[in-house]
Design a protein around this motif. Structure first.
Motif, short mmCIF file in Angstrom:
data_model
loop_
_atom_site.label_atom_id
_atom_site.label_comp_id
_atom_site.label_asym_id
_atom_site.label_seq_id
_atom_site.Cartn_x
_atom_site.Cartn_y
_atom_site.Cartn_z
N LEU A 143 0.83 -1.20 0.00
CA LEU A 143 0.00 0.00 0.00
C LEU A 143 0.87 1.25 0.00
O LEU A 143 0.57 2.22 -0.71
CB LEU A 143 -0.93 0.00 1.22
N VAL A 156 -8.37 4.52 0.27
CA VAL A 156 -8.24 3.19 0.86
C VAL A 156 -9.58 2.75 1.42
O VAL A 156 -10.25 3.50 2.13
CB VAL A 156 -7.17 3.18 1.96
N LEU A 168 -7.14 -0.11 -2.77
CA LEU A 168 -6.80 1.28 -3.07
C LEU A 168 -7.50 1.62 -4.38
O LEU A 168 -7.19 1.05 -5.43
CB LEU A 168 -5.30 1.49 -3.21
#
Length: 208
Positions: A143, A156, A168
């Motif tokens: 991420l 997110v 995401l």
């Protein structure tokens, strides 16, 4: 001492002036030894596209989002087949007259998986690290790595089924543009990503 006539002195003076004036001109005409080397040409848009790969916000390779099924098939160098197979493993033919939702993939490859709905390309999915998403994202990234690539428009969110997984979702720069959705598993790394139009890009279970 012998004196030169006044006219002779004037002639010598003018000759000396002319020689001193010619010297800078000659120096200016000579090429500079320290001249900068020519700047190499900037990469062309074609070269940039080749480096990025076939995945783009407006489609994949020659197949554009929103294109009809005939255009989608002609946009690929290889034939497209359905995801389903019969008992022997032979791919089942896809019905191009189907107005519903189904997937196609290039013959002999797993990616991309092209979502067709209403006889048009509305989304494509990738599960392989060998294909780069628009903007640089890839399968296997974390991420944090994705957020460096998509710092402004990445939201997110949770996964529908796995509380340890998340997504995401990269919003389009312009209204009506395509969305990128990266699916991160419980290990914190991207397992798949997809690009598509709404609402199809948000379908959780393939065509559902």
């Amino acid at each position: 001492m012998k004196h030169l006539p006044l006219a002779g002195l004037l002639l010598l003076s003018l000759t000396a002036c002319n020689r001193s004036a010619e010297a800078p001109a000659a120096a200016a005409d000579a090429p500079s030894a320290t001249a900068a080397a020519p700047t190499p040409p900037a990469p062309t848009s074609a070269a940039a596209a080749a480096e990025q790969g076939p995945a783009h916000l407006d489609g994949f390779g020659g197949a554009k989002l929103g294109a009809g099924i005939a255009e989608v098939r002609s946009g690929f160098a290889t034939p497209l087949q359905g995801l389903g197979t019969d008992a022997s493993g032979t791919p089942l033919p896809a019905d191009d007259g189907n107005d519903g939702c189904y997937f196609l993939r290039p013959q002999g490859a797993e990616d991309p998986r092209l979502m067709i709905e209403g006889r048009k390309l509305v989304r494509y999915d990738v599960h392989s690290a060998g294909i780069t998403a628009p903007g640089g994202g890839k399968v296997g990234m974390t991420l944090g790595e994705l957020q460096l690539l998509y710092p402004d428009r990445g939201d997110v969110g949770p996964d529908k089924y796995d509380e340890k997984a998340q997504h995401l979702r990269v919003r389009p720069a312009q209204e009506g543009g395509a969305v990128i959705d990266f699916a991160l598993g419980a290990d914190g790394r991207v397992g798949a990503w997809r690009v598509g139009q709404t609402p199809q890009v948000d379908y959780v279970e393939g065509c559902g």
